[in-house]
Design a protein around this motif. Structure first.
Motif, PDB file in Angstrom:
ATOM      1  N   GLN A 134       0.809  -0.991   0.136  1.00  0.00           N
ATOM      2  CA  GLN A 134      -0.013   0.081   0.030  1.00  0.00           C
ATOM      3  C   GLN A 134       0.960   1.412   0.002  1.00  0.00           C
ATOM      4  O   GLN A 134       1.812   1.339   0.623  1.00  0.00           O
ATOM      5  N   HIS A 146       0.329   4.878   0.961  1.00  0.00           N
ATOM      6  CA  HIS A 146      -0.809   5.887   1.799  1.00  0.00           C
ATOM      7  C   HIS A 146      -0.263   7.464   1.992  1.00  0.00           C
ATOM      8  O   HIS A 146       0.724   7.584   2.000  1.00  0.00           O
ATOM      9  N   CYS A 151       3.531   0.905   2.842  1.00  0.00           N
ATOM     10  CA  CYS A 151       3.070  -0.271   3.844  1.00  0.00           C
ATOM     11  C   CYS A 151       3.431  -1.330   2.993  1.00  0.00           C
ATOM     12  O   CYS A 151       2.597  -1.920   2.179  1.00  0.00           O
ATOM     13  N   THR A 152       4.215  -2.458   3.574  1.00  0.00           N
ATOM     14  CA  THR A 152       4.529  -3.900   2.999  1.00  0.00           C
ATOM     15  C   THR A 152       4.605  -4.893   4.156  1.00  0.00           C
ATOM     16  O   THR A 152       5.011  -5.760   3.789  1.00  0.00           O
ATOM     17  N   ASP A 153       3.828  -4.478   5.115  1.00  0.00           N
ATOM     18  CA  ASP A 153       3.822  -5.601   6.383  1.00  0.00           C
ATOM     19  C   ASP A 153       2.782  -6.727   6.101  1.00  0.00           C
ATOM     20  O   ASP A 153       1.678  -6.307   5.632  1.00  0.00           O
ATOM     21  N   SER A 209      -1.777  -5.191  11.211  1.00  0.00           N
ATOM     22  CA  SER A 209      -1.463  -3.851  10.563  1.00  0.00           C
ATOM     23  C   SER A 209      -2.059  -2.718  11.022  1.00  0.00           C
ATOM     24  O   SER A 209      -3.276  -2.702  11.225  1.00  0.00           O
ATOM     25  N   CYS A 224      -0.776   0.315   9.517  1.00  0.00           N
ATOM     26  CA  CYS A 224      -0.034   1.184   8.603  1.00  0.00           C
ATOM     27  C   CYS A 224      -1.183   1.630   7.671  1.00  0.00           C
ATOM     28  O   CYS A 224      -2.257   1.103   7.227  1.00  0.00           O
ATOM     29  N   GLY A 225      -0.836   2.747   7.199  1.00  0.00           N
ATOM     30  CA  GLY A 225      -1.895   3.502   6.225  1.00  0.00           C
ATOM     31  C   GLY A 225      -3.324   3.417   6.298  1.00  0.00           C
ATOM     32  O   GLY A 225      -3.522   3.918   7.569  1.00  0.00           O
ATOM     33  N   GLN A 235      -4.733   2.361  10.105  1.00  0.00           N
ATOM     34  CA  GLN A 235      -4.302   3.147  11.353  1.00  0.00           C
ATOM     35  C   GLN A 235      -5.976   3.643  11.694  1.00  0.00           C
ATOM     36  O   GLN A 235      -6.095   4.160  12.862  1.00  0.00           O
TER      37      GLN A 235
END
Length: 261
Positions: A182, A184, A196-198, A204, A206-207, A210
């Motif tokens: 992602q 973001h 975001c590569t988790d 997660s 991220c992005g 949140q």
């Protein structure tokens, strides 16, 4: 068909092929599209390479009944074919916004299975086209030639990239899977973004993750979904027609298209 005329974008991180077609899907444009978006019954893809993979009935039917034939014809006319031949290319870039992003994600699967070499593609504020098995296949198996299978762009607290509701959401009874990669944008500056590569999707934050689901903005058209900082004049839905977000209510171009003037 686009051609790279020099080596500027040939190396990392771009890896731009010398020739490729570009396939772009628009967002929701009419009531039929809206009905399609609501048809989220899962349908098996019956793919032995993609065990358990299912797609949303509305998106899948739209591809099979309305888009597959004209897309294949347009690619052929443009010089792209799933089989390598003289004067043709197997390379295809795919992009789309909103509903078009959802369709673009499904098209990545469909065209790769047909023999095209789908390049690094983009779902811009797109939703989710299928279940966890399908998204896992796209995230981890469909494009082994690169580390990132495709990017999804998200902006502010836009709800659309988180529809349909993920099977990983707390207490969810839904079946949809998520994209893992992602970009973001949390403001109007296109240079200030978060990658975001988790792949631990369940945890997660991220992005777009949140935000709680209650904090998401589902207004369409609206600033979170349309006022993308990388779009012309910062407006993906209205493009350069206006930068006045107060005119969104007078110009539902995300749904009906056409000039606002």
């Amino acid at each position: 068909l686009i051609r790279r005329t020099n080596s500027t974008y040939a190396a990392a991180p771009y890896f731009m092929p010398s020739e490729a077609c570009v396939l772009v899907f628009r967002g929701t444009n009419n009531l039929q599209n809206s009905d399609m978006n609501k048809d989220v019954t899962m349908v098996p893809l019956n793919d032995s390479d993609c065990q358990g993979c299912e797609a949303s009935n509305g998106t899948l039917n739209a591809w099979i009944e309305a888009l597959e034939a004209p897309v294949m014809a347009a690619l052929k006319t443009s010089g792209c074919s799933p089989t390598a031949a003289q004067e043709t290319s197997q390379n295809v870039f795919i992009a789309g916004h909103s509903m078009g992003g959802t369709m673009a994600t499904l098209a990545m699967y469909m065209l790769q299975k047909k023999g095209f070499n789908v390049q690094l593609s983009w779902s811009m504020e797109g939703g989710r086209p299928g279940n966890m098995a399908l998204m896992s296949y796209l995230n981890n198996q469909a494009f082994p030639q690169r580390q990132v299978p495709f990017w999804q762009t998200t902006h502010l607290n836009d709800m659309i990239p988180r529809t349909g509701e993920s099977a990983l959401a707390p207490k969810s009874s839904k079946l949809f899977g998520r994209g893992e990669y992602q970009v973001h944008f949390n403001n109007s500056d296109a240079t200030k973004h978060v990658l975001c590569t988790d792949d631990d999707e369940a945890s997660s934050r991220c992005g777009i993750y949140q935000f709680t689901r209650a904090q998401l903005d589902g207004t369409i058209p609206g600033p979170a979904h349309c006022a993308l900082p990388f779009a012309p004049a910062g407006q993906m839905c209205m493009m350069v027609q206006t930068t006045d977000t107060q005119l969104y209510g007078l110009a539902p171009q995300c749904f009906f298209g056409g000039s606002i003037r």
